[in-house]
Design a protein around this motif. Structure first.
Motif, mmCIF file in Angstrom:
data_model
loop_
_atom_site.group_PDB
_atom_site.id
_atom_site.type_symbol
_atom_site.label_atom_id
_atom_site.label_comp_id
_atom_site.label_asym_id
_atom_site.label_seq_id
_atom_site.Cartn_x
_atom_site.Cartn_y
_atom_site.Cartn_z
ATOM 1 N N LEU A 81 0.845 -1.185 0.000
ATOM 2 C CA LEU A 81 0.000 0.000 0.000
ATOM 3 C C LEU A 81 0.881 1.236 0.000
ATOM 4 O O LEU A 81 1.444 1.609 1.016
ATOM 5 C CB LEU A 81 -0.896 -0.001 1.232
ATOM 6 C CG LEU A 81 -1.754 -1.256 1.415
ATOM 7 C CD1 LEU A 81 -2.586 -1.116 2.670
ATOM 8 C CD2 LEU A 81 -2.637 -1.485 0.217
ATOM 9 N N THR A 82 1.026 1.856 -1.150
ATOM 10 C CA THR A 82 1.937 2.986 -1.232
ATOM 11 C C THR A 82 1.238 4.295 -1.545
ATOM 12 O O THR A 82 1.817 5.351 -1.388
ATOM 13 C CB THR A 82 2.989 2.745 -2.333
ATOM 14 O OG1 THR A 82 2.312 2.494 -3.577
ATOM 15 C CG2 THR A 82 3.853 1.552 -1.993
ATOM 16 N N ASN A 117 2.188 -0.236 4.378
ATOM 17 C CA ASN A 117 3.149 0.586 3.645
ATOM 18 C C ASN A 117 4.177 1.195 4.601
ATOM 19 O O ASN A 117 4.253 0.822 5.772
ATOM 20 C CB ASN A 117 2.416 1.657 2.829
ATOM 21 C CG ASN A 117 1.690 2.672 3.703
ATOM 22 O OD1 ASN A 117 1.876 2.725 4.920
ATOM 23 N ND2 ASN A 117 0.848 3.484 3.090
ATOM 24 N N ARG A 148 -6.212 1.218 -1.600
ATOM 25 C CA ARG A 148 -5.257 2.038 -0.870
ATOM 26 C C ARG A 148 -5.983 2.897 0.166
ATOM 27 O O ARG A 148 -7.136 3.262 -0.027
ATOM 28 C CB ARG A 148 -4.476 2.939 -1.828
ATOM 29 C CG ARG A 148 -3.643 2.153 -2.863
ATOM 30 C CD ARG A 148 -2.802 3.100 -3.705
ATOM 31 N NE ARG A 148 -1.916 2.368 -4.594
ATOM 32 C CZ ARG A 148 -2.222 2.021 -5.842
ATOM 33 N NH1 ARG A 148 -3.389 2.356 -6.342
ATOM 34 N NH2 ARG A 148 -1.355 1.366 -6.589
#
Length: 540
Positions: free
Chosen positions: A23-24, A100, A231
């Motif tokens: 998850l960026t 992330n 996300r």
């Protein structure tokens, strides 16, 4: 022939090891499914997101979060549950995500139905490097009464209740999706003192999954194999921890008062009666010393002052001790004075979290203000605030949040920009030495500084909590007092604040004293109190 679920799982197993969800992003990505989401589920759609941190507030990137849950009919995809034919063809039941660099995770799912004797919940497991560290579950806040009676988790901790809202962004609202935020705290720090309470764990339940979680992604509403990862979204002004301290969050918050209860009658003062009284703030019973002038009140009611004490070790705090001359002077001049015992002090309920890094004391003061408004002998439009030392921060924050506070007086106050805290610090010998005692206040400050760095208004979080960055919200006049020989709180705090007030054209008075120390003792005390009385008489 494989059904849709079987096909997806088989394909993903073929590429496991190549496909890892990271998850960026900072925006929500809609599912890339050929079937429309609307109308397929009777349960509400939820974007479940949060942060995995350790007990000192540091983010844990690379953690694996696995979830499993019942569907909208209360069925699990599990051999111990009912006939598999009742399962939904287009719901995944399981999900996995990798946090992330900020420790964030996200899942697109739906609110499950209750099952058997248990309320709606989303189960989760957290792993690091393949090792399972925590198994627990989240509840929905609207199901609190049922969750507190849960046969498995009868004492559900507040941290297990998802913070939900429908106010997310236009795209999510159009799709009928609400945000549900739930952070997870892992105890990863060995012998280090905890800053954040670790999330409560539980044993694996009867429907613990018997599947390979690596076969699943984080979009439970789509059976497609090529989903774009879900996300987390970031709402403006939201932070992993500490959002409740921001000025924006406090201004949006509904802070309520209550009726005031007269608990005990004390000996009269000169021209006024005295009582131990109480009110409710955030569910805590808060006590205080309440003075009432003799005689009939004016037609509009007596003017009143919420009196906020400075730092006193909570264990030694007594309602009727300290500030006696201050309260007596104000009371003898015809003011109703409510010297409140901030939460965790004296008999007041709650935890003594301090003023600089927690909103609790500010909420207590505003709740006291609103509680005074319920008294028929008090002018509801004629109430001010007084604060000393630590409570200077409290008074100014309260005035930025509650515009109906008509005037504020601060003696030897501290921490307005938070840059000033980094610059001047506090030197109070009554406080425990650093490292000698892990107080709630010290744990809280450590968590925020660990996550956001030393106070610096160039950083978004410290800017969001800074009082001077939001000084335009100040509508009422302010009076400052400070002695140049104050060895506890540097007079630079007041000098810097006065400069900001000048730059923003605010109404204020600033008095500096050649001596008197932190309490502005005699022979300076009498002048400072006279100026305080005259200021309240003029502006209330």
């Amino acid at each position: 022939m494989l059904d849709q679920r079987g096909l997806k799982n088989t394909v993903i197993r073929l590429v496991v090891g190549l496909m890892v969800l990271i998850l960026t992003g900072t925006t929500f990505a809609h599912a890339q499914d050929n079937l429309p989401l609307a109308g397929r589920y009777t349960g509400s759609k939820v974007l479940l997101q949060g942060q995995v941190v350790d007990s000192v507030g540091a983010a844990l990137p690379g953690a694996t979060v696995e979830i499993w849950q019942a569907d909208v009919n209360g069925h699990y995809d599990h051999p111990a549950d009912s006939d598999p034919s009742v399962l939904l063809d287009d719901f995944q039941y399981f999900g996995t995500a990798t946090t992330n660099q900020k420790g964030e995770y996200a899942f697109l799912t739906l609110k499950p139905a209750p099952y058997e004797a248990r309320p709606a919940q989303i189960h989760f497991k957290v792993k690091m490097n393949g090792t399972a560290l925590l198994t627990s579950q989240f509840y929905f806040v609207e199901d609190r009464s049922e969750a507190e009676q849960d046969v498995i988790f009868g004492s559900a901790d507040d941290a297990l209740f998802l913070k939900t809202t429908a106010d997310v962004d236009a795209d999510l609202a159009d799709d009928g999706i609400r945000l549900a935020a739930g952070s997870i705290v892992l105890d990863m720090n060995g012998g280090e003192p905890d800053v954040l309470t670790p999330t409560t764990s539980q044993a694996e339940g009867p429907y613990y999954p018997v599947v390979d979680f690596s076969s699943y992604d984080n979009n439970l509403l789509s059976m497609a194999v090529n989903d774009e990862p879900v996300r987390p979204i970031h709402r403006p002004g939201e932070f992993p921890i500490g959002t409740e301290l921001t000025i924006a969050a406090l201004r949006e918050r509904e802070i309520a008062g209550s009726e005031i209860t007269f608990e005990q009658t004390l000996a009269n003062g000169v021209g006024y009666s005295q009582y131990i009284a109480s009110y409710i703030s955030e569910g805590n019973k808060i006590y205080g010393l309440l003075t009432v002038p003799f005689g009939d009140p004016p037609p509009e009611g007596f003017k009143a002052i919420v009196f906020n004490h400075g730092y006193i070790p909570p264990d030694s705090y007594q309602t009727t001790e300290r500030y006696v001359a201050y309260v007596s002077t104000l009371a003898s001049h015809g003011f109703v004075v409510f010297k409140i015992d901030l939460r965790g002090h004296g008999n007041s309920e709650g935890e003594p979290t301090g003023s600089y890094f927690s909103p609790g004391y500010t909420i207590d003061a505003i709740a006291a203000f609103k509680s005074l408004q319920t008294l028929d002998f008090v002018d509801p439009q004629g109430i001010g605030m007084w604060g000393h030392s630590m409570a200077g921060n409290l008074v100014l924050r309260a005035m930025l949040v509650e515009p109906n506070i008509k005037a504020g007086v601060i003696w030897a106050g501290a921490v307005y920009s938070y840059d000033d805290f980094a610059k001047y610090r506090i030197s109070d010998p009554s406080r425990p030495a650093s490292g000698s005692e892990q107080t709630p206040s010290r744990r809280r400050s450590r968590a925020l500084i660990t996550l956001y760095g030393e106070p610096d208004s160039a950083r978004p979080f410290w800017q969001a909590v800074s009082l001077t960055e939001h000084i335009d919200y100040l509508q009422s006049p302010l009076q400052l007092h400070h002695a140049i020989d104050d060895t506890v709180v540097n007079i630079g705090y007041s000098i810097d604040l006065s400069q900001v007030l000048i730059e923003h054209n605010k109404s204020f008075e600033f008095y500096q004293y050649g001596g008197g120390g932190h309490d502005i003792d005699s022979p300076y005390f009498e002048d400072a109190m006279l100026r305080t009385v005259e200021f309240f008489q003029k502006h209330l």
